[in-house]
Structures are given as C-alpha cells and as structure tokens.
Design a protein around this motif. Structure first.
Motif, PDB file in Angstrom:
ATOM      1  N   LEU A 403       0.838  -1.198   0.000  1.00  0.00           N
ATOM      2  CA  LEU A 403       0.000   0.000   0.000  1.00  0.00           C
ATOM      3  C   LEU A 403       0.872   1.247   0.000  1.00  0.00           C
ATOM      4  CD1 LEU A 403      -2.808   1.297   0.159  1.00  0.00           C
ATOM      5  CD2 LEU A 403      -2.650   1.139   2.652  1.00  0.00           C
ATOM      6  N   LEU A 404       1.913   1.243   0.841  1.00  0.00           N
ATOM      7  CA  LEU A 404       2.826   2.385   0.877  1.00  0.00           C
ATOM      8  C   LEU A 404       3.532   2.562  -0.464  1.00  0.00           C
ATOM      9  CD1 LEU A 404       4.053   4.597   2.638  1.00  0.00           C
ATOM     10  CD2 LEU A 404       5.782   2.957   3.383  1.00  0.00           C
ATOM     11  N   ASN A 405       3.961   1.459  -1.064  1.00  0.00           N
ATOM     12  CA  ASN A 405       4.620   1.532  -2.373  1.00  0.00           C
ATOM     13  C   ASN A 405       3.681   2.052  -3.457  1.00  0.00           C
ATOM     14  OD1 ASN A 405       7.232   0.691  -1.717  1.00  0.00           O
ATOM     15  ND2 ASN A 405       6.700  -1.470  -1.884  1.00  0.00           N
ATOM     16  N   GLU A 406       2.449   1.579  -3.451  1.00  0.00           N
ATOM     17  CA  GLU A 406       1.492   1.999  -4.479  1.00  0.00           C
ATOM     18  C   GLU A 406       1.146   3.480  -4.337  1.00  0.00           C
ATOM     19  OE1 GLU A 406       0.450   0.412  -7.036  1.00  0.00           O
ATOM     20  OE2 GLU A 406       1.243  -1.575  -6.579  1.00  0.00           O
ATOM     21  N   ILE A 407       1.028   3.956  -3.109  1.00  0.00           N
ATOM     22  CA  ILE A 407       0.754   5.379  -2.898  1.00  0.00           C
ATOM     23  C   ILE A 407       1.913   6.210  -3.431  1.00  0.00           C
ATOM     24  CG2 ILE A 407       0.574   7.148  -1.109  1.00  0.00           C
ATOM     25  CD1 ILE A 407      -1.111   5.204   0.522  1.00  0.00           C
ATOM     26  N   ALA A 408       3.146   5.786  -3.123  1.00  0.00           N
ATOM     27  CA  ALA A 408       4.319   6.531  -3.578  1.00  0.00           C
ATOM     28  C   ALA A 408       4.432   6.507  -5.101  1.00  0.00           C
ATOM     29  CB  ALA A 408       5.579   5.937  -2.947  1.00  0.00           C
ATOM     30  N   GLN A 427      -7.083  13.433  -2.913  1.00  0.00           N
ATOM     31  CA  GLN A 427      -8.230  13.105  -2.071  1.00  0.00           C
ATOM     32  C   GLN A 427      -8.278  11.619  -1.741  1.00  0.00           C
ATOM     33  OE1 GLN A 427     -11.528  14.632  -4.306  1.00  0.00           O
ATOM     34  NE2 GLN A 427     -11.268  16.734  -3.571  1.00  0.00           N
ATOM     35  N   LYS A 428      -7.877  10.760  -2.722  1.00  0.00           N
ATOM     36  CA  LYS A 428      -7.892   9.313  -2.476  1.00  0.00           C
ATOM     37  C   LYS A 428      -6.844   8.944  -1.440  1.00  0.00           C
ATOM     38  CE  LYS A 428      -9.510   5.231  -3.255  1.00  0.00           C
ATOM     39  NZ  LYS A 428     -10.924   4.913  -2.951  1.00  0.00           N
ATOM     40  N   ILE A 429      -5.635   9.486  -1.561  1.00  0.00           N
ATOM     41  CA  ILE A 429      -4.588   9.188  -0.580  1.00  0.00           C
ATOM     42  C   ILE A 429      -5.013   9.689   0.799  1.00  0.00           C
ATOM     43  CG2 ILE A 429      -2.198   9.638   0.064  1.00  0.00           C
ATOM     44  CD1 ILE A 429      -1.536   9.849  -2.899  1.00  0.00           C
ATOM     45  N   GLU A 430      -5.600  10.873   0.851  1.00  0.00           N
ATOM     46  CA  GLU A 430      -6.062  11.419   2.124  1.00  0.00           C
ATOM     47  C   GLU A 430      -7.138  10.531   2.734  1.00  0.00           C
ATOM     48  OE1 GLU A 430      -6.929  15.901   3.649  1.00  0.00           O
ATOM     49  OE2 GLU A 430      -8.089  15.216   1.923  1.00  0.00           O
ATOM     50  N   GLN A 431      -8.003   9.986   1.883  1.00  0.00           N
ATOM     51  CA  GLN A 431      -9.061   9.091   2.363  1.00  0.00           C
ATOM     52  C   GLN A 431      -8.462   7.816   2.953  1.00  0.00           C
ATOM     53  OE1 GLN A 431     -11.915   8.065  -0.707  1.00  0.00           O
ATOM     54  NE2 GLN A 431     -12.428   6.150   0.311  1.00  0.00           N
ATOM     55  N   VAL A 432      -7.437   7.254   2.292  1.00  0.00           N
ATOM     56  CA  VAL A 432      -6.776   6.044   2.797  1.00  0.00           C
ATOM     57  C   VAL A 432      -6.117   6.320   4.144  1.00  0.00           C
ATOM     58  CG1 VAL A 432      -4.856   4.451   2.387  1.00  0.00           C
ATOM     59  CG2 VAL A 432      -6.405   5.028   0.520  1.00  0.00           C
ATOM     60  N   GLU A 449      -7.730  -4.632   2.379  1.00  0.00           N
ATOM     61  CA  GLU A 449      -8.947  -4.012   1.849  1.00  0.00           C
ATOM     62  C   GLU A 449      -8.620  -2.674   1.185  1.00  0.00           C
ATOM     63  OE1 GLU A 449     -12.962  -1.879   3.644  1.00  0.00           O
ATOM     64  OE2 GLU A 449     -11.900  -3.379   4.858  1.00  0.00           O
ATOM     65  N   LEU A 450      -7.822  -1.845   1.868  1.00  0.00           N
ATOM     66  CA  LEU A 450      -7.464  -0.543   1.319  1.00  0.00           C
ATOM     67  C   LEU A 450      -6.563  -0.688   0.094  1.00  0.00           C
ATOM     68  CD1 LEU A 450      -6.850   1.496   4.600  1.00  0.00           C
ATOM     69  CD2 LEU A 450      -8.733   1.762   2.989  1.00  0.00           C
ATOM     70  N   LEU A 451      -5.684  -1.690   0.116  1.00  0.00           N
ATOM     71  CA  LEU A 451      -4.811  -1.919  -1.041  1.00  0.00           C
ATOM     72  C   LEU A 451      -5.640  -2.260  -2.274  1.00  0.00           C
ATOM     73  CD1 LEU A 451      -2.036  -2.365  -2.366  1.00  0.00           C
ATOM     74  CD2 LEU A 451      -2.096  -4.716  -1.497  1.00  0.00           C
ATOM     75  N   ALA A 452      -6.603  -3.176  -2.121  1.00  0.00           N
ATOM     76  CA  ALA A 452      -7.448  -3.557  -3.262  1.00  0.00           C
ATOM     77  C   ALA A 452      -8.215  -2.349  -3.796  1.00  0.00           C
ATOM     78  CB  ALA A 452      -8.409  -4.667  -2.844  1.00  0.00           C
ATOM     79  N   ASP A 453      -8.744  -1.541  -2.885  1.00  0.00           N
ATOM     80  CA  ASP A 453      -9.498  -0.354  -3.294  1.00  0.00           C
ATOM     81  C   ASP A 453      -8.598   0.654  -4.001  1.00  0.00           C
ATOM     82  OD1 ASP A 453     -11.893   1.377  -3.246  1.00  0.00           O
ATOM     83  OD2 ASP A 453     -10.707   2.591  -1.859  1.00  0.00           O
ATOM     84  N   PHE A 454      -7.396   0.857  -3.472  1.00  0.00           N
ATOM     85  CA  PHE A 454      -6.487   1.836  -4.070  1.00  0.00           C
ATOM     86  C   PHE A 454      -5.989   1.355  -5.427  1.00  0.00           C
ATOM     87  CE2 PHE A 454      -2.465   4.189  -4.527  1.00  0.00           C
ATOM     88  CZ  PHE A 454      -2.933   5.478  -4.277  1.00  0.00           C
ATOM     89  N   LEU A 455      -5.727   0.046  -5.556  1.00  0.00           N
ATOM     90  CA  LEU A 455      -5.306  -0.498  -6.844  1.00  0.00           C
ATOM     91  C   LEU A 455      -6.404  -0.346  -7.891  1.00  0.00           C
ATOM     92  CD1 LEU A 455      -3.415  -3.773  -5.809  1.00  0.00           C
ATOM     93  CD2 LEU A 455      -2.433  -1.722  -6.825  1.00  0.00           C
TER      94      LEU A 455
END
Length: 767
Positions: A403-408, A427-432, A449-455
């Motif tokens: 999750l940290l890698n995908e955000i970066a 806004q998406k990163i802030e939401q996570v 769960e958050l990783l799947a949503d962010f991906l």
C-alpha cells in the motif's frame, strides 16, 4: 427387410479406434468418465476465461516494461493455444480411463516428492514448479482424502489394473500431470506458469470434492461397494513435527502458508537486529533503564500507539519524533504505577527501524512535498503493523508495504501546482490515510482491503492516462511523418527548380498543388515506392514540357508527352483533393503554355515542310484534343500572352509549411556525443519520470512518453497522459547541463528506504 443389426456406425469405429480399451470399460465407469469430462471441461473454460483478467492485472502491477511485456505475450500465447490445451487435456483424461483395463500402462507418474539429495540437480524453475505442484496436490489430498480413497477403492473393484490415489485418473496427481503435458507448448516464463498452475488449482482442483461425490454416487448406484461410508478423516499429528498453522498469506496471487516463511522472516529480522545492536550508540541509542525496569507487553505498546494515533493532528508535521512521544507516555505510565516502564528490546528495535525508514521516505526527493505530509501520518499505522507482523520487513508482498509503495508510485507524477482540494489522487490518498488513522486498531486485514481499493482506483486512472498517452504518441508520430514527408518533397522540388527560369504558373503549380500530391504519396507509400518515382517523373516531364526546345525531335516528344502528362496531373491533384477551381485555373494556363510551345515549333519549321500535315500530326492532334487542347489552324498566327508566359527565376529554396504552422529553424549549439549532459539524455528511457525546474518557484513533473526518432523530439506528458512539453535531444542536454532537470527514482519506495537503512547500518558498523 431391416439390417440394422449388421450396420456398424462410423463414429463408433473412430471412437473405438482412438480408445481401443474404451469398449471394454463397464457402463458405470463410462458414465463416471463422461460426467467427469463435462465438469473438467467447464472448469477449464472458467480457467481460461479468467486467465486474461489475471494476467492483465499482473501486467498492470508490473515493475518494468520487460515484465509487463512478458505478461502481455503470455496472454496472447494463451489465447492462441487455449483450444489445443483444452482438447489435449480432455483427450489425455479419456486415454487414462481407456488404459484402466490394460495390464501394462504407460509411464509412471512423475510428480513424486523430490529428495533433498537431488535438489542440486534440479533447475530453479523446475524446483519452483515442483513445489507449487506439491502444495496444490497436498491441499486436495488433505481436503478430499476420504472421497478420493473411496473412489480409488471402487475403481479397483471394477477394473483389472491396480490403482492407488496417485494413479487414479481423477486424482490430483494425474490431473495435474495431464494438465502440465497439455501446456507443454506454452512458451511462458516460470512466473506466468505458476500463475496458470494457481488458476488450475482455483478452477479445476477446487472442484474435485463435487466431482468425487458424483463419481462415488454413480458407482454406488451401480452397486459397486455401497457399504463404504464417508467418514470425517482424523488427522494424526506426525511425531516430532508440530502441526502447521492454517493461516495463509497472499504472495503475488498465490496462497502460501506463513509457516513456510517463518525461518526466512526470523533470519531477516535477526539480521536487522544484529546490525542495530552494533550501531545503537551512534544511530539509535537505547535509554539506560534501572535494573528493576519492567518492559511493557506488546499489547500495552499497541494501546499506547493507538492513543498517539487517535490524537494525531490532521496536519501532522513531518519531523515528529515518535520515539520521544512514546518516552513521554512511558514516563507518565511509570509515575502512575510507581515502577519504571520501558519498551521491550524487540519492540524497540522495530520502533527504531520504522523511524529510520520514515526518515528516508520523508527526505526522498522523488515524493512531492505536499504529499509527504500525508504519508508522514502513516508512520504510526505502519509501526503497529511491524510490531504485530515482522514479515513487514522481509516480505515484499505484505499488504501494508505494498500500500505504501502503491501510494508513492501514484504520487510520483503529482505536481505541486495540482490543487489538493480538487485533485482526485490527493483526495484518495487522504481518504486512505484517514481511514487507517480512524479504523486501524490491531487487525491488519484493513490494509488488504485498502490496497485492493487503491489499486482499483489507480488502475482506472492508469488506463485513462495510457489511452490519452497513446493518442499523444500517435499524434506526434503522425506529425513527425508529415514533417519528414515535407522535407523529402522540399528536397525534390529544390533539386529540380533551384536556379532555373520557368513560367510562373508552373512554379506555382509545383509548389502549391503538386507538392501536396507528392506528400500524400510519400506518406502512403514511402520514397522507395513506384508511386513516388512516378510522381517525380511527372514533375520532371512537366518542367521539360515548358522549357524552350529547338530540335524537331523535341516537337515529336512533346506531342507524345502532353496527353499522358496532363492526365497524370489531373488524377494526382484529384487524389489529393486539391481545390477544383484552382485546378481548372492551373490547367487553363498550362494548356495555353503548351499551345504556345507548339506554335513556336511551327514557326520554326519552313513553309514547305508544314504545307501538308502528315498522318502522325493528325493522330497527335486527336490525342491532344482528347485532353482538351485544340491546336489552332496551321496558318493561324497567335500572339503570345505575356501574362501566361511570364518567367520567374527560382533563387530561394522552397520551404513548405504545415497548415496553420510556421516553421522556425533554431540553431542549436553543438554538444559532443560523450558530453556528460548528452549521456544523461541518452540514459533516459520511455516511461522515465523527470522534474523540470521552470523557475525559482515552479517545478514540472512529467514522464517521457515517446522519442520521435525522425525529428529527434522527446515528448513529455503529465500523469493524466496529456502532452506538457517537447524537447530536442540537444535542448534536453542543455537543461541537464544547467541542472534544471533531474531524473525521479521510480523504484519501490519502501524497498529503497529499507536498502538505504541497511546500507547506513552497515557503514556505521564498519566505522
């Protein structure tokens, strides 16, 4: 008279020829085979229907172009060979049933366990494949052992060959082996092969429980050992070998028991602890505690961290010292209990490691400063995960780490000028981040769960940007081809016209009209084509036809040339959709020029020679008349129209401009090929992210989307795929020379941070 009893059906002959033993199978066994084949066929279809999506998702998450291309090639290969694999697998299943009443059966199964003595002889890919197969088969045997054993026992009661669970044609060993044989023609890497095997497990092997139940029911109905009753198998723990935990983890789409990784995890974390123990005085000093100090439990530490997490300010400063905050809380706890409370050694090592990781992350120049503030707020949730699960440091596929890698990675192209209030990524990163701070207590499942949503979010954004990026590339490549075609046409025109004196109408016709025909020909067919050579020949003939000639042979050639020349000019200009009114005007003036040329020839011929027109003259006159040129009577003297025959000398090079554009040729300085700045440019690859310093306050982050080789242009796009900049090779080198551009590191953020921390610890150890 009916002779049906003597008729042998062709289909039956083919079937028995293909499976000579099939005719000797009991009816109940044929029914088992056919039902199993139907279920296996449906399962295989589900496998291949989902293979495309799975491989596309893997390509979407690929960390390099080579890896992404490997997945796309595998998708293509699988589509092409899908039907063959399905047919081959079912054919092999039928053949395995056909051999059940044969005393000599083909080769023995090849999926037996691999001994440790022979491991050194097995290639890494084969070993990975074997381990994956063993794991898949073990799951089926553990889950469906009783049903499979009953099926094997019943088969032994009706066939002559002695079977066990491994040689049972519907057993997981046989089915896996048959599937591997059917896939032998796939030219895929081991990583893709393991994915296909995982899909085989998910869609085929997972359904064997129902298959065995149906097969046993068919045989029981046929009276084969109905007394066998299904019982729940009792698992006996192997002596000296404790039962493994049933907890599993997701690793690149594969479930793997965490117990298999326990040794590796302990080894990695122990190595980090060892480095920390030898450098604590210089990097992470441990607070001296009295002898009666009492370490707090991990649960107590988690409660303290949750307390800090809930009270973290919305806009947390990036330089927060988490260790000092914990020290403050422990001091308060010690004062209340009357006994000094400290963090345990292992937990303190985890705190130090996570703190050092975030120190690197928040110093990383590849992350935009405005997003660093958001990522800084993840420090406590990441620390809590690391305290709970030490695989956080050793497992690249850990959901929190990913999750940290995908955000970066998503933030890499985010520019400081982007409005954080309106930008969907921000806004998406802030939401996570907010969701983790509000909801994460001690259940790491929230990260998955958050990783799947962010991906899913970044996948949608990436597909949109890739579509726009491809359109940008196509447009730039089209412009480059048009530019190269213009230059080819310019060169051809200047080679033929520069320095010559010709009728003004011909120069205009070639420059304004025929140049468009030649450009279209160049774009469609290229300069090596017959069509291009034909367009050059037409231009050469036109120029020759309006030049002055004195010899009688020239008159004959002109008479032969003009009909075909005018026809070629008309067809070419029509194909280029040149303005019909302008075309008519050009041809009217061109025909007048040719009439004047014929009159000049006639005036130069003695009266005796032109007293009697020849048959050849009449033929040529008819040909000219067919294309609209009526030669005047032989004795009619025409006055030359000075406006038509106005001559111009072409003294300047012809420059063709694109519609609505003016070409400005800028002289660029010459830079040596081995210049450091030029080497930086040549090291750039399509997909590289860079940051341009536009002025003292503004920076532009963009990605190199294309290198247009014909024009030497470097095209850059923003994270949405829209073109934001173009540079020449030399222009880009000049930007590097004045340090106005730098390459952004797009490697995985956590991995870079961990590598940096380990490197720093090793340097301190060696100091």
């Amino acid at each position: 008279m009916k002779n049906d009893a003597n008729v042998v059906h062709l289909n039956k002959m083919v079937s028995e020829a293909a499976h000579p033993a099939a005719s000797r199978l009991p009816a109940s066994l044929i029914q088992v085979r056919d039902r199993a084949a139907t279920q296996l066929k449906q399962a295989l279809q589900a496998l291949f229907d989902n293979a495309d999506d799975t491989l596309f998702d893997m390509a979407d998450r690929a960390t390099s172009n080579a890896e992404q291309n490997a997945f796309f090639e595998a998708m293509r290969d699988l589509r092409l060979k899908r039907k063959g694999i399905e047919r081959g697998f079912l054919q092999r299943v039928f053949e395995s049933f056909a051999g059940l009443n044969q005393h000599v059966v083909g080769k023995a199964p090849t999926l037996d366990a691999v001994s440790f003595d022979s491991l050194s002889l097995v290639q890494n890919d084969e070993l990975e494949e074997t381990v994956a197969l063993d794991s898949m088969i073990a799951k089926v045997l553990s889950r469906d052992h009783v049903a499979l054993t009953h099926l094997t026992t019943r088969l032994n009661a009706v066939v002559s060959k002695k079977l066990d669970d491994k040689s049972n044609p519907l057993g997981p060993v046989s089915l896996s082996e048959l599937f591997l044989e059917s896939c032998s023609g796939l030219g895929v890497e081991i990583k893709v092969k393991l994915i296909i095997l995982k899909l085989f497990e998910k869609y085929v092997l997972s359904g064997l429980e129902q298959l065995y139940a149906d097969a046993n029911a068919v045989l029981v109905e046929a009276g084969v050992l109905p007394e066998l009753k299904a019982v729940v198998p009792r698992r006996n723990a192997t002596p000296n070998r404790p039962e493994r935990s049933e907890r599993t983890e997701q690793v690149d789409g594969f479930e793997r028991s965490t117990s298999f990784a326990d040794d590796d995890v302990r080894e990695v974390f122990s190595a980090l602890q060892e480095l920390l123990s030898q450098t604590r005085d210089g990097l992470a000093p441990r607070r001296q505690a009295p002898a009666n100090a009492m370490p707090i439990s991990t649960n107590d530490l988690m409660r303290l961290l949750s307390h800090l997490q809930q009270r973290a300010p919305i806009q947390a400063p990036m330089d927060v010292d988490l260790r000092s905050q914990l020290e403050h809380l422990l001091t308060r706890a010690s004062a209340k209990s009357g006994r000094v409370r400290v963090v345990g050694e292992v937990d303190e090592d985890v705190i130090n490691l996570v703190s050092m990781l975030f120190e690197f992350i928040l110093d990383d120049r590849s992350l935009p400063d405005s997003l660093k503030a958001l990522i800084a707020r993840l420090q406590i949730p990441m620390l809590k995960v690391a305290v709970l699960d030490k695989t956080f440091f050793s497992r690249g596929s850990h959901p929190a780490r990913r999750l940290l890698n995908e955000i970066a990675t998503a933030a890499l192209g985010w520019g400081e000028h982007d409005s954080s209030q309106r930008d969907s990524l921000y806004q998406k990163i802030e939401q996570v981040v907010q969701r983790l701070l509000n909801d994460f207590t001690d259940d790491p499942a929230i990260f998955s769960e958050l990783l799947a949503d962010f991906l899913a979010f970044t996948g949608d954004e990436r597909r949109r940007s890739e579509l726009l990026e491809q359109r940008t590339r196509d447009a730039e490549e089209g412009s480059a081809r048009a530019e190269m075609a213009r230059r080819e046409v310019e060169q051809a025109l200047n080679e033929r016209l520069l320095g010559k004196t010709l009728p003004e109408v011909v120069v205009r016709l070639l420059r304004e009209a025929w140049s468009k025909v030649m450009m279209l020909t160049c774009l469609k067919h290229g300069t090596d084509s017959e069509q291009w050579q034909s367009s050059l020949a037409t231009m050469d003939e036109l120029i020759w036809s309006v030049e002055p000639h004195d010899n009688p042979e020239a008159r004959l050639r002109l008479l032969e040339l003009v009909p075909g020349l005018l026809k070629a000019l008309r067809e070419g200009m029509a194909s280029a959709a040149f303005d019909p009114f302008s075309t008519s005007e050009f041809f009217s003036q061109l025909e007048a020029l040719h009439v004047q040329a014929f009159q000049r020839f006639k005036r130069a011929i003695p009266d005796v020679e032109r007293a009697a027109p020849t048959e050849s003259d009449e033929v040529q006159r008819s040909a000219l008349s067919a294309v609209g040129i009526e030669l005047p009577l032989l004795d009619l003297q025409l006055e030359e129209d000075s406006s038509i025959s106005a001559m111009v000398e072409v003294v300047e090079e012809i420059v063709l401009e694109a519609p609505g554009q003016t070409r400005i040729e800028e002289e660029e300085p010459v830079i040596a090929l081995d210049d450091e700045a030029m080497l930086h440019v040549d090291a750039l690859r399509v997909g590289s992210w860079v940051e341009f310093q536009e002025d003292e306050e503004h920076k532009l982050r963009c990605k190199l989307a294309a290198i247009i080789k014909p024009t030497g242009k470097y095209i850059f796009v923003n994270r949405t795929g829209m073109k934001v900049l173009e540079k020449t090779r030399v222009g880009l080198a000049l930007e590097f020379r004045r340090n106005a551009v730098r390459l952004l590191d797009d490697a995985l953020l956590f991995d870079r941070a961990l590598e940096s921390v380990i490197g720093n610890l090793r340097r301190l150890k060696g100091a």
